[in-house]
Design a protein around this motif. Structure first.
Motif, PDB file in Angstrom:
ATOM      1  N   PRO A   1      40.485  -7.480  14.400  1.00 63.29           N
ATOM      2  CA  PRO A   1      40.738  -8.888  14.726  1.00 63.29           C
ATOM      3  C   PRO A   1      41.315  -9.678  13.552  1.00 63.29           C
ATOM      4  CG  PRO A   1      38.390  -8.479  14.541  1.00 63.29           C
ATOM      5  CD  PRO A   1      39.081  -7.148  14.413  1.00 63.29           C
ATOM      6  N   CYS A   2      41.170  -9.156  12.332  1.00 63.62           N
ATOM      7  CA  CYS A   2      41.698  -9.856  11.163  1.00 63.62           C
ATOM      8  C   CYS A   2      41.975  -8.860  10.044  1.00 63.62           C
ATOM      9  CB  CYS A   2      40.692 -10.899  10.685  1.00 63.62           C
ATOM     10  SG  CYS A   2      41.293 -11.857   9.278  1.00 63.62           S
ATOM     11  N   ARG A   3      43.065  -9.099   9.327  1.00 68.45           N
ATOM     12  CA  ARG A   3      43.409  -8.255   8.179  1.00 68.45           C
ATOM     13  C   ARG A   3      44.294  -9.048   7.236  1.00 68.45           C
ATOM     14  NH1 ARG A   3      45.641  -3.181   9.926  1.00 68.45           N
ATOM     15  NH2 ARG A   3      44.797  -3.559  11.972  1.00 68.45           N
ATOM     16  N   ARG A   4      44.376  -8.590   5.995  1.00 60.62           N
ATOM     17  CA  ARG A   4      45.245  -9.205   4.990  1.00 60.62           C
ATOM     18  C   ARG A   4      46.598  -8.513   5.018  1.00 60.62           C
ATOM     19  NH1 ARG A   4      44.899 -12.255  -0.118  1.00 60.62           N
ATOM     20  NH2 ARG A   4      42.848 -12.822   0.650  1.00 60.62           N
ATOM     21  N   ILE A   5      47.659  -9.335   4.969  1.00 65.55           N
ATOM     22  CA  ILE A   5      49.016  -8.840   4.830  1.00 65.55           C
ATOM     23  C   ILE A   5      49.458  -9.258   3.427  1.00 65.55           C
ATOM     24  CG2 ILE A   5      51.377  -8.925   5.736  1.00 65.55           C
ATOM     25  CD1 ILE A   5      49.336  -7.730   7.710  1.00 65.55           C
ATOM     26  N   TYR A   6      49.927  -8.309   2.650  1.00 69.38           N
ATOM     27  CA  TYR A   6      50.198  -8.532   1.230  1.00 69.38           C
ATOM     28  C   TYR A   6      51.629  -9.003   0.987  1.00 69.38           C
ATOM     29  CZ  TYR A   6      45.827  -6.059   0.787  1.00 69.38           C
ATOM     30  OH  TYR A   6      44.522  -5.688   0.903  1.00 69.38           O
ATOM     31  N   SER A   7      51.753  -9.969   0.093  1.00 71.37           N
ATOM     32  CA  SER A   7      53.052 -10.488  -0.314  1.00 71.37           C
ATOM     33  C   SER A   7      53.473  -9.806  -1.608  1.00 71.37           C
ATOM     34  CB  SER A   7      52.959 -12.000  -0.554  1.00 71.37           C
ATOM     35  OG  SER A   7      54.100 -12.458  -1.237  1.00 71.37           O
ATOM     36  N   LYS A   8      54.750  -9.504  -1.704  1.00 72.71           N
ATOM     37  CA  LYS A   8      55.258  -8.882  -2.918  1.00 72.71           C
ATOM     38  C   LYS A   8      55.152  -9.833  -4.112  1.00 72.71           C
ATOM     39  CE  LYS A   8      58.950  -5.936  -4.508  1.00 72.71           C
ATOM     40  NZ  LYS A   8      60.199  -5.275  -4.151  1.00 72.71           N
ATOM     41  N   ARG A   9      55.109 -11.154  -3.820  1.00 69.12           N
ATOM     42  CA  ARG A   9      55.030 -12.155  -4.877  1.00 69.12           C
ATOM     43  C   ARG A   9      53.625 -12.330  -5.437  1.00 69.12           C
ATOM     44  NH1 ARG A   9      57.285 -18.108  -4.371  1.00 69.12           N
ATOM     45  NH2 ARG A   9      56.910 -17.720  -2.186  1.00 69.12           N
ATOM     46  N   GLY A  10      52.615 -11.758  -4.798  1.00 73.51           N
ATOM     47  CA  GLY A  10      51.257 -11.840  -5.319  1.00 73.51           C
ATOM     48  C   GLY A  10      50.261 -12.436  -4.337  1.00 73.51           C
ATOM     49  N   ASN A  11      48.981 -12.359  -4.712  1.00 73.14           N
ATOM     50  CA  ASN A  11      47.879 -12.753  -3.832  1.00 73.14           C
ATOM     51  C   ASN A  11      47.968 -14.188  -3.330  1.00 73.14           C
ATOM     52  OD1 ASN A  11      46.902 -10.234  -4.282  1.00 73.14           O
ATOM     53  ND2 ASN A  11      45.206 -10.861  -5.576  1.00 73.14           N
ATOM     54  N   ASP A  12      48.508 -15.099  -4.121  1.00 72.14           N
ATOM     55  CA  ASP A  12      48.598 -16.497  -3.700  1.00 72.14           C
ATOM     56  C   ASP A  12      49.485 -16.681  -2.470  1.00 72.14           C
ATOM     57  OD1 ASP A  12      46.958 -17.245  -5.769  1.00 72.14           O
ATOM     58  OD2 ASP A  12      48.599 -17.853  -7.083  1.00 72.14           O
ATOM     59  N   TYR A  13      50.287 -15.690  -2.132  1.00 73.72           N
ATOM     60  CA  TYR A  13      51.224 -15.784  -1.017  1.00 73.72           C
ATOM     61  C   TYR A  13      50.884 -14.822   0.120  1.00 73.72           C
ATOM     62  CZ  TYR A  13      53.601 -18.267  -4.695  1.00 73.72           C
ATOM     63  OH  TYR A  13      53.885 -19.148  -5.706  1.00 73.72           O
ATOM     64  N   ASP A  14      49.731 -14.157   0.027  1.00 75.26           N
ATOM     65  CA  ASP A  14      49.307 -13.244   1.087  1.00 75.26           C
ATOM     66  C   ASP A  14      49.050 -14.007   2.385  1.00 75.26           C
ATOM     67  OD1 ASP A  14      49.453 -11.169  -0.712  1.00 75.26           O
ATOM     68  OD2 ASP A  14      47.290 -10.886  -0.899  1.00 75.26           O
TER      69      ASP A  14
END
Length: 142
Positions: free
Chosen positions: A37-50
């Motif tokens: 129901p929920c998951r993190r999608i990672y940004s190449k720019r870093g955690n602040d943009y996930d």
């Protein structure tokens, strides 16, 4: 208003910067993504943009993965029963229980997170975002 939006309002936006133009990111197969129901999608720019990706009531929702209050994670489910029984589902920060509407990004406490458009095409989920996104964390340079 998200922290990113507030900074842009104060210091000016780089919206005309072609590196920040939004693009559709292929995230994965719908039939695999609906398993959580929920998951993190990672940004190449870093955690602040996930991005926190939710699947509730047969629909995908994508919002900032970080609470603008004090930086808590919005990709963790505090109360699954509440999430799936609410007419308008909310993400909830586990640190101070700030709730964010998954469709608008607004919270009753007056804070806002960015909401990202999602689309399904030929069984694949896409998220409209400025950064390159992935189901897996990017390796960081040391």
């Amino acid at each position: 208003m998200s922290l990113y939006s507030a900074i842009n309002a104060i210091f000016g936006s780089n919206e005309s910067d072609p590196r920040l133009e939004k693009k559709w990111n292929l995230i994965g197969r719908e039939n695999e993504l609906i398993c959580l129901p929920c998951r993190r999608i990672y940004s190449k720019r870093g955690n602040d943009y996930d991005v926190a990706l939710y699947y509730v009531h047969g629909k995908f929702h994508a919002i900032d993965a970080t609470c603008p209050h004090l930086g808590g994670p919005l990709d963790e489910i505090v109360d699954l029963e509440m999430l799936i029984t609410m007419e308008r589902p909310h993400a909830m920060c586990p640190w101070h229980l700030y709730a964010y509407d998954l469709e608008t990004g607004f919270s009753p406490q007056g804070l806002t997170v960015d909401v990202y458009e999602t689309k399904l095409k030929e069984g694949n989920l896409f998220i409209l975002h400025r950064d390159e996104l992935s189901l897996h964390p990017y390796e960081t340079e040391v």
